[in-house]
Design a protein around this motif. Structure first.
Motif, PDB file in Angstrom:
ATOM      1  N   GLY A 199       0.674  -1.030  -0.076  1.00 55.75           N
ATOM      2  CA  GLY A 199      -0.183   0.368  -0.249  1.00 55.75           C
ATOM      3  C   GLY A 199       0.657   1.427  -0.040  1.00 55.75           C
ATOM      4  N   ARG A 200      -0.064   2.283  -0.396  1.00 52.75           N
ATOM      5  CA  ARG A 200       0.674   3.789  -0.319  1.00 52.75           C
ATOM      6  C   ARG A 200      -0.555   4.799  -0.567  1.00 52.75           C
ATOM      7  NH1 ARG A 200       2.652   1.620  -5.176  1.00 52.75           N
ATOM      8  NH2 ARG A 200       4.443   1.455  -4.510  1.00 52.75           N
ATOM      9  N   PHE A 201       0.496   5.826  -0.568  1.00 58.32           N
ATOM     10  CA  PHE A 201      -0.144   7.357  -0.773  1.00 58.32           C
ATOM     11  C   PHE A 201       0.888   7.914  -2.068  1.00 58.32           C
ATOM     12  CE2 PHE A 201      -1.775  10.659   1.614  1.00 58.32           C
ATOM     13  CZ  PHE A 201      -1.932  11.562   0.576  1.00 58.32           C
ATOM     14  N   ARG A 202       0.072   7.912  -3.081  1.00 60.14           N
ATOM     15  CA  ARG A 202       1.129   9.173  -3.799  1.00 60.14           C
ATOM     16  C   ARG A 202       0.437   9.879  -4.552  1.00 60.14           C
ATOM     17  NH1 ARG A 202       4.644   5.071  -7.646  1.00 60.14           N
ATOM     18  NH2 ARG A 202       2.399   4.199  -8.790  1.00 60.14           N
ATOM     19  N   ILE A 203       1.149  11.253  -4.677  1.00 57.22           N
ATOM     20  CA  ILE A 203       1.531  11.896  -5.343  1.00 57.22           C
ATOM     21  C   ILE A 203       2.285  13.134  -6.611  1.00 57.22           C
ATOM     22  CG2 ILE A 203       0.437  14.832  -5.454  1.00 57.22           C
ATOM     23  CD1 ILE A 203      -0.399  13.795  -3.090  1.00 57.22           C
ATOM     24  N   ARG A 204       2.011  12.609  -7.690  1.00 56.69           N
ATOM     25  CA  ARG A 204       3.574  12.341  -8.443  1.00 56.69           C
ATOM     26  C   ARG A 204       2.757  13.748  -9.893  1.00 56.69           C
ATOM     27  NH1 ARG A 204       6.097   6.848 -10.274  1.00 56.69           N
ATOM     28  NH2 ARG A 204       4.000   6.132 -11.187  1.00 56.69           N
ATOM     29  N   PRO A 205       3.571  13.915 -10.687  1.00 55.69           N
ATOM     30  CA  PRO A 205       3.831  14.521 -12.214  1.00 55.69           C
ATOM     31  C   PRO A 205       2.236  13.614 -13.072  1.00 55.69           C
ATOM     32  CG  PRO A 205       5.256  15.420 -11.300  1.00 55.69           C
ATOM     33  CD  PRO A 205       5.352  14.644 -10.223  1.00 55.69           C
ATOM     34  N   THR A 206       2.215  13.811 -13.567  1.00 62.20           N
ATOM     35  CA  THR A 206       0.802  12.585 -14.585  1.00 62.20           C
ATOM     36  C   THR A 206       1.503  12.679 -15.333  1.00 62.20           C
ATOM     37  OG1 THR A 206      -1.231  13.417 -13.652  1.00 62.20           O
ATOM     38  CG2 THR A 206      -1.515  12.617 -15.074  1.00 62.20           C
ATOM     39  N   GLY A 207       2.073  11.389 -16.777  1.00 64.24           N
ATOM     40  CA  GLY A 207       2.057  10.735 -17.230  1.00 64.24           C
ATOM     41  C   GLY A 207       3.190  11.809 -18.276  1.00 64.24           C
ATOM     42  N   THR A 208       3.853  11.767 -17.772  1.00 65.43           N
ATOM     43  CA  THR A 208       5.258  12.741 -18.421  1.00 65.43           C
ATOM     44  C   THR A 208       6.511  12.740 -17.762  1.00 65.43           C
ATOM     45  OG1 THR A 208       6.196  15.033 -18.745  1.00 65.43           O
ATOM     46  CG2 THR A 208       4.685  15.133 -16.422  1.00 65.43           C
ATOM     47  N   ALA A 209       7.716  13.240 -17.972  1.00 63.43           N
ATOM     48  CA  ALA A 209       8.840  12.677 -17.368  1.00 63.43           C
ATOM     49  C   ALA A 209       9.962  13.584 -16.735  1.00 63.43           C
ATOM     50  CB  ALA A 209       9.940  12.200 -18.498  1.00 63.43           C
TER      51      ALA A 209
END
Length: 612
Positions: A51-61
């Protein structure tokens, strides 16, 4: 397995539990409601099941970098993409001194330049992934629940932005996207045991909350008296130790994690989410040297309660470790459904070493109490009575085989370090009694102290090795004995000590990094090997300093700083490759950093004054 490297994490916390945040914006370790509670997010130990709680940029390097706001436990993860620059600001508002099931993880999402699209994934796995959960999405957030435990996700918003957030649930996990332009801010607050349904939280409220949290840490750190050469490393280590303190009791965990391996793929995977008498005593002593005495008072009360609970016990007045509330149920079990960090199994929870006999803990406890009294803390009669009972027990029991500081599982031995710290216990007890006019059997304690001293000098020193050795029946060296001059048992320039240090240089030291001992020469009942032990490396710096080898000490310290992770945190050990291994971050390492740096600072200053 694709687990993020151990070192690729920062830590946030609220003084009752902590969360680890990866450099790509994922919380992959979080136990709730306490350090030693079952995990909710644990992708660190099993990427697919934890399990995790992730926030990061979408669909891009993207390229990511991480930092703490100066002198705080507020963590900032910055993302650089072709379209813009964004960041996630993570923190946990302090939960207070009363034990609570309610804890908040605040995640502020910002677009700093250009435009950014963020993906949000909330995938809890309650009770180490053993409890299925359900999710319910509302207009204002979501609720995840399993077997009476709830996590509530609140939305952070500004008027007019709602339409640009999209969310949905798949297999009980929340997936959402946030579209932001330069200067815009949104976010979420994940709250355990919330007293109501999800609510929309205004940006102004979140800004106020981060300001309050930032001021808390700045105010706490302002109590430090340290003004020396390595303030940034010292301050980060002090904050790290504070983050591992359970405010309701004053107990300090050895590390907030479990089952991170001492050897990747090996079996040396222990649960460190408990209060070791030794580790906590060392931590308190380090904080006292920085002028932070409140933590020492809290821990002294916690320790006194533990001694009084077991007075009259045949197995001694103290266990070596406890849960953070002082209870002693640490039954060891394994999570067979998890693969472990990079395949390192078994994944252990609980700790079977809890009831070992380790005689050194009495010296470490008394040394920290003695330091606290010297720093101005009171020593109530009730506390002194408990100390007397502990030392009276030690009179009858110090001269016996034990398991030792490293919690080996190869049988009891007459470990030299255990004798050394028993000497410290009697020495500090005698000093407290005589310096403060306290009632005690000082003559008896003095006799035992002196008997231990003679025994260590005669049986703990090998004429063949020209060195103090691990125990009386071996020629093996042990870097735990680097503390001999630190505690005042022997002068750092004594010929017997200098020859011991030279022997360790040749056998246990590699490019300034230090092994605990040679497990092939001294079988410890476990398969596999381990890395260099970071506590011992910093203890080596301290020993070099006391031996007058200041240039060697400074070089070793500065080298060790290069092994810190990107935000100044250390795990338990350093592998041959230079990567951090073992539980993370580890109190042992950070307290030893503080001690070594302060000792070396003082010696360098004294040398400069002598030359002036």
């Amino acid at each position: 397995m694709t687990e993020t490297a151990i070192a690729d994490h920062g830590m946030i916390g609220d003084l009752q539990t902590t969360a680890l945040v990866t450099t790509d914006g994922s919380i992959d370790w979080f136990c709730c409601p306490r350090f030693d509670s079952p995990s909710v997010f644990a992708a660190l130990l099993d990427d697919g099941k934890g399990g995790r709680f992730r926030i990061r940029p979408t669909g891009t390097a993207f390229t990511a970098k991480q930092m703490y706001l100066p002198d705080t436990a507020v963590l900032v993860t910055r993302f650089f993409t072709a379209e813009g620059l964004g960041q996630v600001v993570d923190f946990m508002p302090p939960a207070g001194d009363a034990a609570t099931d309610s804890h908040r993880i605040v995640r502020i999402v910002q677009c700093v330049r250009g435009r950014m699209s963020f993906e949000v994934e909330v995938a809890p796995r309650f009770d180490y992934g053993r409890q299925p959960h359900r999710a319910e999405v509302t207009e204002n957030g979501a609720v995840f629940s399993a077997n009476g435990t709830t996590l509530t996700l609140h939305r952070v918003y500004e008027t007019g932005e709602e339409a640009r957030a999209r969310s949905g649930v798949e297999d009980g996990d929340l997936h959402a996207t946030l579209e932001l332009s330069a200067g815009e801010l949104r976010g979420v607050v994940l709250e355990s045991d919330a007293d109501g349904p999800p609510r929309q939280i205004r940006v102004a409220e979140i800004k106020r909350l981060v300001d309050e949290t930032q001021r808390y840490w700045e105010s706490w750190l302002a109590n430090s008296t340290y003004t020396g050469r390595w303030r940034e490393m010292i301050n980060r280590s002090a904050i790290t130790l504070k983050l591992m303190t359970y405010a309701p009791t004053g107990g300090i965990v050895a590390a907030p994690t479990a089952a991170l391996p001492e050897q990747v793929g090996g079996e040396r995977n222990w649960d460190y989410r408990y209060t070791w008498v030794r580790d906590a005593s060392f931590s308190v002593h380090a904080l006292i040297r920085l002028g932070m005495v409140d933590e020492a008072g809290q821990f002294g009360s916690w320790l006194g309660d533990r001694i009084r609970e077991r007075m009259g016990s045949d197995s001694g007045p103290l266990n070596i470790m406890y849960r953070i509330d002082g209870s002693s149920d640490l039954k060891e079990d394994t999570l067979d459904q998890w693969g472990g960090y990079r395949g390192s199994a078994p994944v252990r929870i609980g700790n079977g070493a809890a009831e070992q006999l380790q005689l050194d803990i009495y010296g470490e406890a008394l040394d920290s109490i003695y330091a606290g009294v010297r720093a101005g803390l009171p020593l109530p009669y009730r506390g002194w009575k408990a100390i007397c009972g502990m030392l009276d027990w030690l009179v009858e029991h110090w001269d016996q085989p034990e398991e030792g500081i490293w919690e080996t599982r190869g049988g009891r031995k007459p470990f030299t370090y255990g004798r050394l710290m028993s000497w410290v216990a009697f020495d500090r007890g005698v000093r407290l009694a005589t310096q403060h006019g306290l009632p005690a059997d000082v003559e008896r304690w003095t006799v035992e102290r002196d008997q231990i001293y003679r025994q260590v000098m005669e049986r703990g020193f090998s004429d063949k090795r020209r060195a103090f050795v691990q125990h009386y029946d071996t020629e093996v060296l042990d870097s735990a004995l680097l503390r001999m001059p630190t505690v005042g048992f022997i002068d750092g320039r004594d010929p017997q000590w200098l020859s011991t240090l030279r022997a360790m240089d040749e056998e246990l030291v590699t490019d300034s990094l230090v092994y605990r001992y040679d497990p092939e020469a001294s079988p410890d009942g476990l398969r596999g090997s381990e890395g260099t032990f970071s506590l011992c490396t910093f203890a080596y710096v301290d020993a070099l300093t006391r031996a007058g080898r200041l240039q060697d000490a400074r070089r070793a310290l500065e080298k060790m700083f290069t092994y810190a992770n990107h935000v100044g945190l250390y795990s338990e050990e350093i592998a041959l490759t230079g990567e951090q291994i073992g539980n993370f971050p580890q109190a042992f390492t950070h307290l030893a950093l503080i001690d070594a740096a302060l000792t070396l600072d003082a010696a360098l200053d004294a040398r400069a004054r002598a030359k002036a």
